[in-house]
Design a protein around this motif. Structure first.
Motif, PDB file in Angstrom:
ATOM      1  N   GLU A  74      46.451  33.134  37.956  1.00 17.02           N
ATOM      2  CA  GLU A  74      45.877  34.173  37.100  1.00 17.02           C
ATOM      3  C   GLU A  74      45.806  35.506  37.816  1.00 17.02           C
ATOM      4  O   GLU A  74      45.958  36.556  37.192  1.00 17.02           O
ATOM      5  CB  GLU A  74      44.490  33.747  36.618  1.00 17.02           C
ATOM      6  N   ALA A  75      45.556  35.497  39.118  1.00 18.92           N
ATOM      7  CA  ALA A  75      45.471  36.759  39.862  1.00 18.92           C
ATOM      8  C   ALA A  75      46.793  37.507  39.793  1.00 18.92           C
ATOM      9  O   ALA A  75      46.820  38.733  39.607  1.00 18.92           O
ATOM     10  CB  ALA A  75      45.083  36.477  41.312  1.00 18.92           C
ATOM     11  N   ILE A  76      47.912  36.775  39.921  1.00 19.35           N
ATOM     12  CA  ILE A  76      49.228  37.422  39.848  1.00 19.35           C
ATOM     13  C   ILE A  76      49.475  37.947  38.438  1.00 19.35           C
ATOM     14  O   ILE A  76      50.021  39.052  38.255  1.00 19.35           O
ATOM     15  CB  ILE A  76      50.326  36.435  40.282  1.00 19.35           C
ATOM     16  N   VAL A  77      49.088  37.176  37.444  1.00 20.26           N
ATOM     17  CA  VAL A  77      49.269  37.605  36.050  1.00 20.26           C
ATOM     18  C   VAL A  77      48.513  38.898  35.794  1.00 20.26           C
ATOM     19  O   VAL A  77      49.058  39.876  35.246  1.00 20.26           O
ATOM     20  CB  VAL A  77      48.811  36.495  35.091  1.00 20.26           C
ATOM     21  N   PHE A  78      47.231  38.941  36.178  1.00 13.97           N
ATOM     22  CA  PHE A  78      46.430  40.155  35.963  1.00 13.97           C
ATOM     23  C   PHE A  78      46.968  41.329  36.781  1.00 13.97           C
ATOM     24  O   PHE A  78      46.908  42.483  36.333  1.00 13.97           O
ATOM     25  CB  PHE A  78      44.970  39.883  36.322  1.00 13.97           C
ATOM     26  N   THR A  79      47.484  41.047  37.979  1.00 12.51           N
ATOM     27  CA  THR A  79      48.037  42.131  38.802  1.00 12.51           C
ATOM     28  C   THR A  79      49.267  42.735  38.145  1.00 12.51           C
ATOM     29  O   THR A  79      49.415  43.975  38.079  1.00 12.51           O
ATOM     30  CB  THR A  79      48.387  41.591  40.196  1.00 12.51           C
ATOM     31  N   ILE A  80      50.169  41.890  37.646  1.00  9.08           N
ATOM     32  CA  ILE A  80      51.378  42.398  36.988  1.00  9.08           C
ATOM     33  C   ILE A  80      51.004  43.194  35.737  1.00  9.08           C
ATOM     34  O   ILE A  80      51.554  44.282  35.479  1.00  9.08           O
ATOM     35  CB  ILE A  80      52.322  41.228  36.644  1.00  9.08           C
ATOM     36  N   ILE A  81      50.074  42.675  34.953  1.00 12.64           N
ATOM     37  CA  ILE A  81      49.660  43.389  33.741  1.00 12.64           C
ATOM     38  C   ILE A  81      49.026  44.732  34.105  1.00 12.64           C
ATOM     39  O   ILE A  81      49.280  45.757  33.448  1.00 12.64           O
ATOM     40  CB  ILE A  81      48.692  42.516  32.926  1.00 12.64           C
ATOM     41  N   SER A  82      48.196  44.744  35.151  1.00 13.43           N
ATOM     42  CA  SER A  82      47.559  46.002  35.574  1.00 13.43           C
ATOM     43  C   SER A  82      48.601  47.017  36.046  1.00 13.43           C
ATOM     44  O   SER A  82      48.515  48.209  35.707  1.00 13.43           O
ATOM     45  CB  SER A  82      46.549  45.723  36.687  1.00 13.43           C
ATOM     46  N   LEU A  83      49.580  46.560  36.827  1.00 15.48           N
ATOM     47  CA  LEU A  83      50.630  47.458  37.294  1.00 15.48           C
ATOM     48  C   LEU A  83      51.460  47.994  36.138  1.00 15.48           C
ATOM     49  O   LEU A  83      51.821  49.183  36.120  1.00 15.48           O
ATOM     50  CB  LEU A  83      51.525  46.733  38.305  1.00 15.48           C
ATOM     51  N   CYS A  84      51.760  47.134  35.173  1.00 17.23           N
ATOM     52  CA  CYS A  84      52.500  47.610  33.988  1.00 17.23           C
ATOM     53  C   CYS A  84      51.686  48.660  33.243  1.00 17.23           C
ATOM     54  O   CYS A  84      52.241  49.668  32.765  1.00 17.23           O
ATOM     55  CB  CYS A  84      52.825  46.428  33.076  1.00 17.23           C
ATOM     56  N   GLY A  85      50.384  48.429  33.125  1.00 16.49           N
ATOM     57  CA  GLY A  85      49.540  49.425  32.480  1.00 16.49           C
ATOM     58  C   GLY A  85      49.501  50.719  33.253  1.00 16.49           C
ATOM     59  O   GLY A  85      49.534  51.819  32.659  1.00 16.49           O
ATOM     60  N   PHE A  86      49.439  50.630  34.598  1.00 18.23           N
ATOM     61  CA  PHE A  86      49.421  51.832  35.423  1.00 18.23           C
ATOM     62  C   PHE A  86      50.720  52.633  35.258  1.00 18.23           C
ATOM     63  O   PHE A  86      50.697  53.865  35.115  1.00 18.23           O
ATOM     64  CB  PHE A  86      49.224  51.447  36.893  1.00 18.23           C
ATOM     65  N   VAL A  87      51.841  51.936  35.265  1.00 15.25           N
ATOM     66  CA  VAL A  87      53.129  52.618  35.087  1.00 15.25           C
ATOM     67  C   VAL A  87      53.213  53.260  33.713  1.00 15.25           C
ATOM     68  O   VAL A  87      53.679  54.406  33.557  1.00 15.25           O
ATOM     69  CB  VAL A  87      54.282  51.616  35.310  1.00 15.25           C
ATOM     70  N   LEU A  88      52.759  52.551  32.692  1.00 11.58           N
ATOM     71  CA  LEU A  88      52.784  53.090  31.339  1.00 11.58           C
ATOM     72  C   LEU A  88      51.895  54.331  31.238  1.00 11.58           C
ATOM     73  O   LEU A  88      52.267  55.331  30.596  1.00 11.58           O
ATOM     74  CB  LEU A  88      52.322  52.026  30.340  1.00 11.58           C
ATOM     75  N   GLY A  89      50.708  54.287  31.863  1.00 14.47           N
ATOM     76  CA  GLY A  89      49.827  55.446  31.844  1.00 14.47           C
ATOM     77  C   GLY A  89      50.429  56.630  32.587  1.00 14.47           C
ATOM     78  O   GLY A  89      50.262  57.789  32.170  1.00 14.47           O
ATOM     79  N   HIS A  90      51.132  56.370  33.711  1.00 15.24           N
ATOM     80  CA  HIS A  90      51.757  57.454  34.453  1.00 15.24           C
ATOM     81  C   HIS A  90      52.894  58.095  33.652  1.00 15.24           C
ATOM     82  O   HIS A  90      53.069  59.321  33.671  1.00 15.24           O
ATOM     83  CB  HIS A  90      52.282  56.916  35.788  1.00 15.24           C
TER      84      HIS A  90
END
Length: 1120
Positions: free
Chosen positions: A58-74
């Motif tokens: 789950e930690a990897i799943v949440f990390t990937i989702i968070s990074l995707c969100g960060f890239v999308l926000g940038h």
């Protein structure tokens, strides 16, 4: 990067209604609202795919989702097409996201916790939660201002520390479960997390609403707010849980309706409680804790919880993605090397705070479980995982502070990265430290139990394979390959080189290891009985709560006395009823008036003993309420002084006349009645009151006299006490009804407890490990069962009418439950279509609904009507009419002996009410003691008999001495049929009547000693008689019987002894004749065998009940 907006945004400003848009740029184009839904479903789809690919990560799943969100926000900073997708999120207030996601997540965390465990250790959990909150606040409050370079003020650091100090109630416990930690620690940690979440929600709620308070009354508003947040939220949550339980257990609803209702009630509870100014989070914690497996309809709990778990998981994915987008929309230049260093410092700090919490809470944890040691402390110290709840509250660290910071998105960045680090690193360290410290090793007693269970499963698999070999279509199957692939082998998770040699465990160790599995069997039995509509929900909750209360105690098996101790309501009700009985008003007996008495005395006599006289007193008491209110109200008292004095004179005069008239008639007997004494005291106090008033008016300057008058004025309250004479009978009736309900409930509880012991005795063979351990476990359960049966007998003796009603209600529930099972079987086979089945099921559920208004007491039937309870009479009018005039009512007192061991029987006794205990040597079953060398002569047989049991059947059939002594434990009534009348019936209805008595005894012996072997057989007495599922075969000495395995499914020796003619193996009753035996020969004077036939559904017999002569060819010779 920032600008003014005219709408509420993610970062809500404290002042005004036009907050700033601090993350990302404002929209300088026409905003369309049809893009955000695409973003939501894309995140949910991405999260689902990642969970399928990266299982248990789950930690990897949440990390990937968070990074995707960060890239999308940038990207949203530079591309309009991306900006218009996320713009709706940026304009959404952070508190709205909290209200969208947190209710379901916190509800699921509370629902997964064991309420009974929390109830037992609530104060310990509360103390640990306060310790955890304090240590996290102190450590973070010191570290954050010291090492943070973002110029946060003290208030911002405090709010940030509170937010980061919240442990996640879901992931902290889910990670611990993989370490094999005892369940009590997992429940403690989850309870601690829920307490911290509730405290944080209350804290931020107070600051969120504190802006409207005036400075003068701020402390008062804060106190009232905290009081409502705690107690008001708990009360609202409790009643919402009751509503949900009532709706989810409604048999007329369907699963889809239950899902919608449950989800909507979660959010309605949160929003309504928040609207009322209380804590919606604490209310949902209360709702989740009050719901258990019994709060759902059978088979609907799994569907509802699975749906809510999926929705909760999707909410967590959305939360991490949304906050990643918010971080990406912030200014990147604030993220530098110091940010990474500060995140690592925060990670170390939260784990240090957790370690400090575990050290401070170690005495509490040691007290809760003896298994706790420093190794479990190391594992638990890694359980401080931060999660989605901290993330949802992160924006409040900016929104609620007085001084705004320049980079608010850094609050979210720090908390989100720390939560991902703890989720990944702490989870790995928990599992690694548990494995390194040897906590994954399974104890040798547990290994023995697991090996026994797997061996039992392999035996079932082998039996299934053997049965499958008889099918003609499977003759060419490679059975060696099937056996090889189907066999299960027990694999110890610890490698051989890590295992230490242990001595063989003693019986005491194995019994202690088997104690908790036995408790789980009983709990499972309680739940099954409740789901089968046999046990009431309230009774099942009492039993489950008692089991979870006493099972953690070492060496303790749940007894019926533990259950009685767990339920203490009855003692309080009995004391309350005794007080009411003591205070109850009883009218005086009419005294004798001598002829020639004066007319005045006769007139007074008629006045005092008239109902109007009593009613006048009650009316005067009620009328005095208004003057008493005026007397207690200073302003009204000053305006109506003279009127109140006059009314007081009239009232005292009335009491003087009332008491005088009663004394004239009753004389000294007047004071024998307590209420007359009270009225006399009221009269004396009233006279003293009027005297004080008189002297005060003469000397108004006397301070002592004024004080006495004030005190006497307040003593006028006692004038309302006589109205209790009318209220007490009502309260007494209410207490009687509640006592009857409680007794009915306790009878249901005791019956459910007895059934759980019967179920547990069928399974302890698989977990015992040794024959000696099995025997000791069986004796413990048998003793507990006898104690419970004794309690049933005492209940019936004390309240016969109530117990008869409870029994009747229980039988109706059993009948309807069996009908529902039959209906489900017919529907599964297509015999009844869906809509017909629904109509029949609805009709049966309506019958169950009617039982809620079932009478609490039913009078017992006449003695001759109990003849229908002799099961071998089968309600046949001809036989019942024969015995109707011959049955007599036998009454015994406590301690009377019904029959003695060694005496010849005089007849049979059917117990109507009361309880008897049977004591003597173990049953011989027609086998001499010399043939049983393994039986100890000192072993005594003890059994309790209650209503419905029969004493003396076997001895009358054999004309043999009684093998036990029957002693009355209470006053006992029984229907008695003498041996002469019984044998006269045998002659009149030869031979089927005697055969049916033997069949009933054989079935009783088989169910008592071989329940596990015949549990799948339909061996009800009526079906065995009408459909010939089983019959009794009689063998005399040297007679032989051929056992045909094609027609005989099971042969049970219930009386006497036989020998295998091929192997010369001797079998003594009671025992099951093995399948390898083809022919047996009787070696006792009389031998009885119960033969269970192979079921032939296509050849069901419709032969009348009396037509059993084909199996009784030798009965006539044996009877004589």
């Amino acid at each position: 990067m920032s600008g003014k907006a005219t709408n509420s945004s993610f970062w809500a400003s404290k002042y005004g209604t036009t907050p700033d848009l601090l993350c990302g740029r404002p929209a300088d184009y026409l905003v369309e609202g049809n893009h955000f839904s695409m973003l939501v479903f894309a995140i949910i789809a991405l999260g689902g795919i990642l969970k399928m690919v990266l299982k248990n990560s789950e930690a990897i799943v949440f990390t990937i989702i968070s990074l995707c969100g960060f890239v999308l926000g940038h990207f949203a900073l530079h591309f309009v097409e991306v900006h218009q997708i996320v713009y709706a999120l940026l304009r959404t207030p952070s508190f709205s996201l909290f209200c969208y996601f947190s209710p379901l997540i916190i509800f699921m965390a509370a629902l997964d916790m064991d309420f009974y465990t929390l109830k037992n250790v609530f104060w310990q959990v509360l103390l640990i939660g306060l310790i955890s909150t304090s240590t996290a606040l102190v450590t973070l409050g010191y570290v954050v201002p010291k090492f943070n370079k973002d110029s946060w003020d003290l208030q911002s650091c405090l709010f940030f520390g509170i937010t980061l100090g919240i442990t996640d109630p879901l992931h902290s416990v889910n990670s611990l479960k993989n370490t094999g930690i005892p369940k009590i620690y997992a429940d403690i940690i989850r309870g601690e997390s829920l307490i911290i979440c509730s405290l944080a929600a209350i804290f931020f709620g107070l600051f969120r609403s504190n802006t409207t308070y005036t400075s003068m009354y701020r402390e008062l508003y804060i106190f009232i707010g905290v009081f409502l947040d705690v107690f008001g939220s708990i009360i609202c949550g409790y009643w919402c849980a009751k509503i949900i339980q009532h709706m989810l257990t409604d048999p007329f609803s369907n699963t889809m309706t239950d899902i919608i209702f449950c989800l909507s009630m979660v959010y309605m509870t949160f929003y309504i409680v928040e609207f009322l100014g209380m804590s919606g989070i604490l209310a949902l914690v209360t709702v989740g804790l009050n719901l258990d497996s019994l709060s759902f309809r059978p088979r609907s709990e799994l569907i509802i919880t699975k749906f809510l778990v999926v929705l909760s998981s999707a909410y967590q994915h959305l939360t991490y993605a949304f906050f990643g987008i918010v971080i990406g929309c912030g200014e990147i230049e604030y993220i530098n090397f110091h940010t990474i260093v500060f995140i690592l410092i925060l990670f170390v700090t939260v784990n240090f705070a957790r370690l400090l919490t575990v050290l401070l809470a170690s005495p509490i944890l040691k007290r809760l479980s003896k298994e706790y040691d420093w190794r479990w402390g190391v594992v638990i110290s890694w359980s401080g995982i931060r999660g989605v709840f901290s993330l949802l509250l992160a924006p409040e660290a900016y929104n609620l502070v007085e001084q705004k910071v320049t980079a608010p998105h850094m609050f979210i960045l720090y908390i989100q990265v720390v939560s991902l680090l703890t989720m990944g690193i702490n989870t790995y360290m928990m599992i690694h430290s548990a494995r390194t410290l040897g906590l994954f090793a399974i104890s040798l007693p547990r290994q023995i139990i697991m090996q026994n269970i797997i061996q039992h499963i392999n035996e079932i698999i082998q039996s299934t394979i053997t049965l499958s070999k008889t099918e003609k279509l499977l003759t060419n199957v490679n059975w060696n390959f099937v056996e090889e692939k189907s066999k299960i082998e027990y694999i110890n998770p610890v490698s051989d080189d890590e295992e230490e040699e242990e001595e063989s465990p003693t019986d005491a160790v194995l019994i202690e290891e088997a104690r908790l599995p036995v408790a789980m069997m009983q709990i499972s039995s309680f739940e099954k009985q409740c789901h089968d509509e046999v046990l009431e929900i309230e009774a099942a909750r009492i039993l489950i709560g008692a089991a979870k209360r006493y099972c953690p105690i070492q060496g303790r098996f749940l007894s019926i006395y533990d259950v009685s101790t767990y339920v203490r309501t009855r003692n309080w009700l009995m004391k309350f009823k005794n007080v009411l009985t003591f205070l109850e008003y009883r009218k005086e007996k009419l005294p004798f008036i001598l002829p020639g008495s004066s007319k005045f005395l006769i007139l007074v006599y008629h006045i005092v003993f008239s109902e109007e006289f009593e009613y006048t007193g009650h009316i005067m008491t009620l009328l005095y309420i208004y003057p008493m209110i005026m007397h207690l109200w200073p302003m009204a008292r000053e305006l109506n002084v003279s009127a109140l004095i006059s009314i007081n004179y009239y009232f005292v005069f009335f009491y003087v006349i009332r008491s005088a008239l009663k004394i004239i008639i009753l004389k000294r007997k007047y004071f024998h009645q307590r209420w007359n004494t009270l009225e006399f005291i009221i009269m004396i106090v009233g006279i003293a009151d009027t005297i004080c008033l008189y002297f005060v008016r003469l000397r108004p300057e006397n301070l002592v006299l004024i004080q006495c008058t004030v005190i006497m004025g307040y003593l006028r309250i006692i004038r309302f006490l006589p109205i209790l004479k009318v209220i007490i009978p009502v309260l007494k009736n209410i207490a009687d009804v509640q006592l009857q309900k409680h007794l009915s409930l306790m009878y249901c509880v005791t019956k459910g407890y007895v059934k759980s012991l019967e179920d547990a005795k069928l399974l302890i063979k698989q977990i015992s490990g040794r024959e000696s351990v099995y025997q000791k476990l069986y004796e413990i359960l048998e003793t507990n069962q006898q104690d419970a049966i004794k309690e049933l007998g005492l209940m019936e003796h004390e309240n016969r009418d109530v117990v008869i009603a409870a029994k009747t209600k229980l039988v109706i529930r059993n009948v309807i439950s069996d009908s529902l099972k039959d209906l489900a079987f017919l529907r599964s086979r297509g015999i009844i279509d869906k809509y017909e089945g629904i109509e029949i099921k609805t009709a049966l559920f309506k019958k169950l609904k009617v039982l809620e208004n079932f009478p609490m007491a039913i009078p017992p039937p006449a003695p001759h009507e109990y003849l229908h309870n002799f099961i071998w009479l089968e309600n046949e009018d001809l036989i019942i009419d024969f015995f109707r005039d011959k049955v007599t009512l036998a009454c015994f007192d406590y301690g009377d002996i019904i029959c003695r061991e060694g005496e010849m029987p005089t007849g049979i006794y059917l117990i109507i009410s009361g309880m008897a205990i049977l004591r003597g040597s173990p049953p011989s079953f027609g086998v001499e003691s010399s043939q049983r060398p393994d039986r100890e002569s000192k072993t005594m047989f003890t059994e309790y008999c209650t209503s419905g049991d029969i004493i003396g059947e076997l001895s009358c059939l054999l004309k043999h001495e009684i093998e036990y002594t029957a002693i009355c434990e209470t006053v006992l009534e029984a229907c008695f049929i003498s041996m002469e009348d019984l044998y006269e019936g045998f002659d009149a209805f030869w031979p089927f009547l005697e055969h049916k008595i033997w069949l009933k005894l054989a079935l009783s012996i088989a169910h008592k000693y071989f329940e596990s072997s015949i549990s799948n057989e339909d061996l009800e007495f009526q079906k065995c008689v009408t459909l010939k599922h089983a019959y009794v075969e009689t063998l005399s000495s040297d007679n032989e019987m051929v056992i045909n395995n094609m027609t005989m499914k099971l042969v049970i020796l219930v009386y006497g002894s036989v020998i295998d003619t091929m192997t010369e193996q001797i079998y003594l009753a009671p025992c099951i004749i093995p399948k390898t035996c083809e022919q047996v020969q009787g070696i006792a004077d009389l031998t009885k065998l119960l033969v269970i036939r192979v079921s032939e559904p296509s050849k069901k017999s419709n032969t009348p009940v009396m037509d059993h002569r084909q199996h009784q060819s030798s009965n006539s010779q044996q009877r004589k």
